[in-house]
Design a protein around this motif. Structure first.
Motif, PDB file in Angstrom:
ATOM      1  N   MET A   1     -23.015  21.299  23.103  1.00 42.35           N
ATOM      2  CA  MET A   1     -22.644  19.893  23.214  1.00 42.35           C
ATOM      3  C   MET A   1     -23.052  19.142  21.960  1.00 42.35           C
ATOM      4  SD  MET A   1     -21.256  19.180  26.186  1.00 42.35           S
ATOM      5  CE  MET A   1     -21.626  17.598  26.869  1.00 42.35           C
ATOM      6  N   SER A   2     -22.183  18.286  21.493  1.00 46.76           N
ATOM      7  CA  SER A   2     -22.475  17.504  20.306  1.00 46.76           C
ATOM      8  C   SER A   2     -23.325  16.295  20.678  1.00 46.76           C
ATOM      9  CB  SER A   2     -21.176  17.026  19.653  1.00 46.76           C
ATOM     10  OG  SER A   2     -21.457  16.138  18.600  1.00 46.76           O
ATOM     11  N   ARG A   3     -24.481  16.214  20.078  1.00 44.92           N
ATOM     12  CA  ARG A   3     -25.333  15.050  20.344  1.00 44.92           C
ATOM     13  C   ARG A   3     -24.786  13.816  19.638  1.00 44.92           C
ATOM     14  NH1 ARG A   3     -30.817  18.276  19.263  1.00 44.92           N
ATOM     15  NH2 ARG A   3     -30.807  19.491  21.146  1.00 44.92           N
ATOM     16  N   ILE A   4     -24.164  14.031  18.484  1.00 48.81           N
ATOM     17  CA  ILE A   4     -23.587  12.908  17.750  1.00 48.81           C
ATOM     18  C   ILE A   4     -22.326  12.427  18.445  1.00 48.81           C
ATOM     19  CG2 ILE A   4     -22.529  12.231  15.558  1.00 48.81           C
ATOM     20  CD1 ILE A   4     -24.384  14.260  14.198  1.00 48.81           C
ATOM     21  N   GLY A   5     -21.467  13.347  18.859  1.00 49.65           N
ATOM     22  CA  GLY A   5     -20.196  12.990  19.480  1.00 49.65           C
ATOM     23  C   GLY A   5     -20.335  12.242  20.788  1.00 49.65           C
ATOM     24  N   LYS A   6     -21.422  12.478  21.529  1.00 49.95           N
ATOM     25  CA  LYS A   6     -21.623  11.804  22.812  1.00 49.95           C
ATOM     26  C   LYS A   6     -21.816  10.303  22.655  1.00 49.95           C
ATOM     27  CE  LYS A   6     -24.172  15.507  25.061  1.00 49.95           C
ATOM     28  NZ  LYS A   6     -25.465  15.844  25.619  1.00 49.95           N
ATOM     29  N   GLN A   7     -22.412   9.879  21.536  1.00 44.42           N
ATOM     30  CA  GLN A   7     -22.741   8.470  21.350  1.00 44.42           C
ATOM     31  C   GLN A   7     -21.486   7.660  21.049  1.00 44.42           C
ATOM     32  OE1 GLN A   7     -25.407   8.639  18.067  1.00 44.42           O
ATOM     33  NE2 GLN A   7     -27.077   9.549  19.245  1.00 44.42           N
ATOM     34  N   PRO A   8     -21.264   6.563  21.737  1.00 47.16           N
ATOM     35  CA  PRO A   8     -20.110   5.720  21.418  1.00 47.16           C
ATOM     36  C   PRO A   8     -20.370   4.905  20.149  1.00 47.16           C
ATOM     37  CG  PRO A   8     -21.367   4.766  23.203  1.00 47.16           C
ATOM     38  CD  PRO A   8     -22.003   6.083  22.896  1.00 47.16           C
ATOM     39  N   VAL A   9     -19.292   4.499  19.481  1.00 50.78           N
ATOM     40  CA  VAL A   9     -19.393   3.663  18.286  1.00 50.78           C
ATOM     41  C   VAL A   9     -19.119   2.228  18.712  1.00 50.78           C
ATOM     42  CG1 VAL A   9     -18.481   3.211  15.992  1.00 50.78           C
ATOM     43  CG2 VAL A   9     -18.569   5.556  16.843  1.00 50.78           C
ATOM     44  N   GLU A  10     -20.121   1.360  18.535  1.00 53.98           N
ATOM     45  CA  GLU A  10     -19.945  -0.045  18.910  1.00 53.98           C
ATOM     46  C   GLU A  10     -19.354  -0.815  17.743  1.00 53.98           C
ATOM     47  OE1 GLU A  10     -23.192  -1.926  20.780  1.00 53.98           O
ATOM     48  OE2 GLU A  10     -23.712  -0.163  21.981  1.00 53.98           O
ATOM     49  N   LEU A  11     -18.409  -1.685  18.047  1.00 57.28           N
ATOM     50  CA  LEU A  11     -17.766  -2.508  17.026  1.00 57.28           C
ATOM     51  C   LEU A  11     -18.499  -3.838  16.924  1.00 57.28           C
ATOM     52  CD1 LEU A  11     -14.043  -1.892  17.972  1.00 57.28           C
ATOM     53  CD2 LEU A  11     -15.354  -0.757  16.195  1.00 57.28           C
ATOM     54  N   PRO A  12     -19.040  -4.192  15.750  1.00 55.72           N
ATOM     55  CA  PRO A  12     -19.701  -5.489  15.614  1.00 55.72           C
ATOM     56  C   PRO A  12     -18.680  -6.625  15.676  1.00 55.72           C
ATOM     57  CG  PRO A  12     -19.745  -4.281  13.531  1.00 55.72           C
ATOM     58  CD  PRO A  12     -19.115  -3.389  14.542  1.00 55.72           C
ATOM     59  N   SER A  13     -19.174  -7.847  15.781  1.00 60.07           N
ATOM     60  CA  SER A  13     -18.257  -8.993  15.863  1.00 60.07           C
ATOM     61  C   SER A  13     -17.483  -9.117  14.555  1.00 60.07           C
ATOM     62  CB  SER A  13     -19.035 -10.279  16.137  1.00 60.07           C
ATOM     63  OG  SER A  13     -19.948 -10.527  15.091  1.00 60.07           O
ATOM     64  N   GLY A  14     -16.213  -9.417  14.659  1.00 60.59           N
ATOM     65  CA  GLY A  14     -15.363  -9.543  13.486  1.00 60.59           C
ATOM     66  C   GLY A  14     -14.664  -8.248  13.110  1.00 60.59           C
ATOM     67  N   VAL A  15     -14.934  -7.167  13.825  1.00 58.49           N
ATOM     68  CA  VAL A  15     -14.315  -5.873  13.553  1.00 58.49           C
ATOM     69  C   VAL A  15     -13.462  -5.491  14.754  1.00 58.49           C
ATOM     70  CG1 VAL A  15     -14.739  -3.429  13.087  1.00 58.49           C
ATOM     71  CG2 VAL A  15     -16.224  -5.149  12.081  1.00 58.49           C
ATOM     72  N   SER A  16     -12.223  -5.061  14.480  1.00 54.38           N
ATOM     73  CA  SER A  16     -11.338  -4.636  15.552  1.00 54.38           C
ATOM     74  C   SER A  16     -10.789  -3.255  15.228  1.00 54.38           C
ATOM     75  CB  SER A  16     -10.182  -5.626  15.732  1.00 54.38           C
ATOM     76  OG  SER A  16      -9.407  -5.656  14.548  1.00 54.38           O
ATOM     77  N   ALA A  17     -10.496  -2.491  16.274  1.00 52.70           N
ATOM     78  CA  ALA A  17      -9.963  -1.139  16.102  1.00 52.70           C
ATOM     79  C   ALA A  17      -8.739  -0.966  16.975  1.00 52.70           C
ATOM     80  CB  ALA A  17     -11.015  -0.108  16.471  1.00 52.70           C
ATOM     81  N   SER A  18      -7.754  -0.207  16.470  1.00 51.48           N
ATOM     82  CA  SER A  18      -6.558   0.091  17.250  1.00 51.48           C
ATOM     83  C   SER A  18      -6.207   1.559  17.040  1.00 51.48           C
ATOM     84  CB  SER A  18      -5.391  -0.806  16.829  1.00 51.48           C
ATOM     85  OG  SER A  18      -5.090  -0.602  15.469  1.00 51.48           O
ATOM     86  N   VAL A  19      -5.775   2.192  18.122  1.00 50.76           N
ATOM     87  CA  VAL A  19      -5.433   3.609  18.088  1.00 50.76           C
ATOM     88  C   VAL A  19      -3.937   3.761  18.303  1.00 50.76           C
ATOM     89  CG1 VAL A  19      -5.806   5.849  19.173  1.00 50.76           C
ATOM     90  CG2 VAL A  19      -7.687   4.239  18.995  1.00 50.76           C
ATOM     91  N   SER A  20      -3.297   4.554  17.450  1.00 53.01           N
ATOM     92  CA  SER A  20      -1.889   4.911  17.653  1.00 53.01           C
ATOM     93  C   SER A  20      -1.779   6.413  17.420  1.00 53.01           C
ATOM     94  CB  SER A  20      -0.981   4.135  16.699  1.00 53.01           C
ATOM     95  OG  SER A  20      -1.301   4.433  15.366  1.00 53.01           O
ATOM     96  N   GLY A  21      -1.592   7.143  18.519  1.00 55.26           N
ATOM     97  CA  GLY A  21      -1.554   8.597  18.433  1.00 55.26           C
ATOM     98  C   GLY A  21      -2.951   9.132  18.130  1.00 55.26           C
ATOM     99  N   GLN A  22      -3.080   9.855  17.035  1.00 52.01           N
ATOM    100  CA  GLN A  22      -4.376  10.396  16.623  1.00 52.01           C
ATOM    101  C   GLN A  22      -4.972   9.604  15.461  1.00 52.01           C
ATOM    102  OE1 GLN A  22      -5.113  12.168  19.409  1.00 52.01           O
ATOM    103  NE2 GLN A  22      -6.241  13.473  17.990  1.00 52.01           N
TER     104      GLN A  22
END
Length: 177
Positions: A1-22
């Motif tokens: 199991m990946s110890r790094i992969g388990k942790q979610p990435v939090e987005l600070p204020s002013g940062v937005s993320a969008s996913v399209s496909g991969q």
């Protein structure tokens, strides 16, 4: 199991993320960056948190899980705060100065070294013995710093050259009579 992969990435204020496909695209105050993940992982964005999960239990899927999470965390850090590498110039007569977008280095060579930084990286010389490399892409910032350092790496006898700030240079004693 990946110890790094388990942790979610939090987005600070002013940062937005969008996913399209991969492909995930992260926008922030410093710019926009994107990363294309392999088909071995799934990327999801929920309430300012990006999570990466493996598809299957193969070795490649587990490898890509931690790596993809680290790449996304680097995108978020880059667009929110940016990356910075500091270099020190040590040696008698060695100095660095900016002339427009060109970094002029006097390094004891028969000629001055002129280094023009790429457009996506900012190079400044606040003092004659300091060089600061900044940008939103960690790999580009590190490569530019390594290119500047390669002109005169620190030598072990007197310690002269260009070194990273805080870098330890192993010193040798030299010849004895």
């Amino acid at each position: 199991m990946s110890r790094i992969g388990k942790q979610p990435v939090e987005l600070p204020s002013g940062v937005s993320a969008s996913v399209s496909g991969q492909t995930i695209e992260v926008k922030g105050p410093k710019g926009t960056r994107s990363f294309s993940a392999t088909d071995d992982v799934a990327i999801a964005v929920d309430d300012n948190v990006v999570t990466v999960t493996p598809r299957g239990n193969s070795k490649r899927a587990r490898q890509q899980w931690g790596m993809s999470r680290s790449m996304i965390a680097n995108l978020v850090t880059g667009v929110s705060t940016g990356f910075k590498r500091e270099l020190e110039v040590q040696g008698v007569g060695y100095r660095a100065q900016m002339q427009g977008k060109t970094l002029k280095l006097n390094l004891g060579l028969s000629h001055d070294v002129d280094y023009t930084a790429p457009d996506d990286v900012t190079v400044t010389a606040p003092k004659q013995t300091e060089i600061v490399v900044e940008g939103i892409d960690e790999q580009r910032v590190g490569q530019v710093a390594a290119n500047i350092r390669s002109w005169r790496e620190p030598e072990p006898y007197k310690g002269k050259g260009i070194r990273y700030k805080g870098e330890f240079v192993f010193r040798k004693e030299g010849k004895k009579k």
